[in-house]
Design a protein around this motif. Structure first.
Motif, PDB file in Angstrom:
ATOM      1  N   TYR A  82     -36.691  14.814 108.232  1.00  0.00           N
ATOM      2  CA  TYR A  82     -35.587  14.069 108.596  1.00  0.00           C
ATOM      3  C   TYR A  82     -36.082  13.200 109.483  1.00  0.00           C
ATOM      4  O   TYR A  82     -37.242  13.443 109.953  1.00  0.00           O
TER       5      TYR A  82
ATOM      6  N   GLN B 191     -38.328  19.754 107.595  1.00  0.00           N
ATOM      7  CA  GLN B 191     -37.060  20.372 107.353  1.00  0.00           C
ATOM      8  C   GLN B 191     -37.232  21.588 107.836  1.00  0.00           C
ATOM      9  O   GLN B 191     -38.188  22.339 107.290  1.00  0.00           O
TER      10      GLN B 191
ATOM     11  N   LYS C  27     -31.029   8.130 102.745  1.00  0.00           N
ATOM     12  CA  LYS C  27     -30.373   9.482 102.407  1.00  0.00           C
ATOM     13  C   LYS C  27     -31.048  10.410 103.986  1.00  0.00           C
ATOM     14  O   LYS C  27     -31.553   9.869 104.461  1.00  0.00           O
ATOM     15  N   VAL C  28     -30.637  11.848 104.066  1.00  0.00           N
ATOM     16  CA  VAL C  28     -30.744  12.249 105.138  1.00  0.00           C
ATOM     17  C   VAL C  28     -32.188  12.874 105.088  1.00  0.00           C
ATOM     18  O   VAL C  28     -32.995  12.874 106.146  1.00  0.00           O
TER      19      VAL C  28
ATOM     20  N   GLU D  97     -32.655   4.859 105.712  1.00  0.00           N
ATOM     21  CA  GLU D  97     -31.049   4.921 105.830  1.00  0.00           C
ATOM     22  C   GLU D  97     -30.491   5.579 104.442  1.00  0.00           C
ATOM     23  O   GLU D  97     -29.288   5.796 104.331  1.00  0.00           O
TER      24      GLU D  97
END
Length: 113
Positions: A86, A113, A65-66, A63
């Motif tokens: 992610y 990513q 960061k992305v 939670e």
């Protein structure tokens, strides 16, 4: 295995998926032409049983960061590898044992990513 430099509880199961992202088209003669744009990893982590505290640590990291730096054992090179990923779906079932809270069949996906 670490996420953002924090060692997490070792998953019961770890599936490593390798995906080739391609650009493809057919020529005028109908022949398929394909170019590999990138090769990406998907990590599917699963815990049969995990304590409330161990799960809280993992969820709080995810939670924060992305995108996350993930270090995991890579089957292609037989060593550890690092990806930026992610979070996909997270699923869990609550379970209690003698007043202590645990979770079972916890699964989550980390997608490069």
């Amino acid at each position: 295995m670490t996420i953002n430099g924090i060692t997490i509880k070792t998953p019961t199961d770890l599936k490593v998926g390798v995906f080739r992202i391609t650009k493809s088209e057919r020529t005028a003669s109908g022949k398929m032409m394909m170019e590999i744009i990138a090769v990406k990893r998907r990590l599917d982590l699963r815990w049969e049983i995990i304590s409330d505290i161990d799960l809280q640590i993992i969820l709080n990291i995810l939670e924060s960061k992305v995108f996350h730096t993930v270090v995991y054992p890579d089957p292609q090179n037989g060593e550890t590898a690092t990806i930026t990923a992610y979070v996909g779906d997270i699923n869990m079932e609550a379970w209690q044992k003698v007043g202590n809270r645990y979770y079972k069949n916890v699964s989550l996906a980390l997608i490069e990513q």
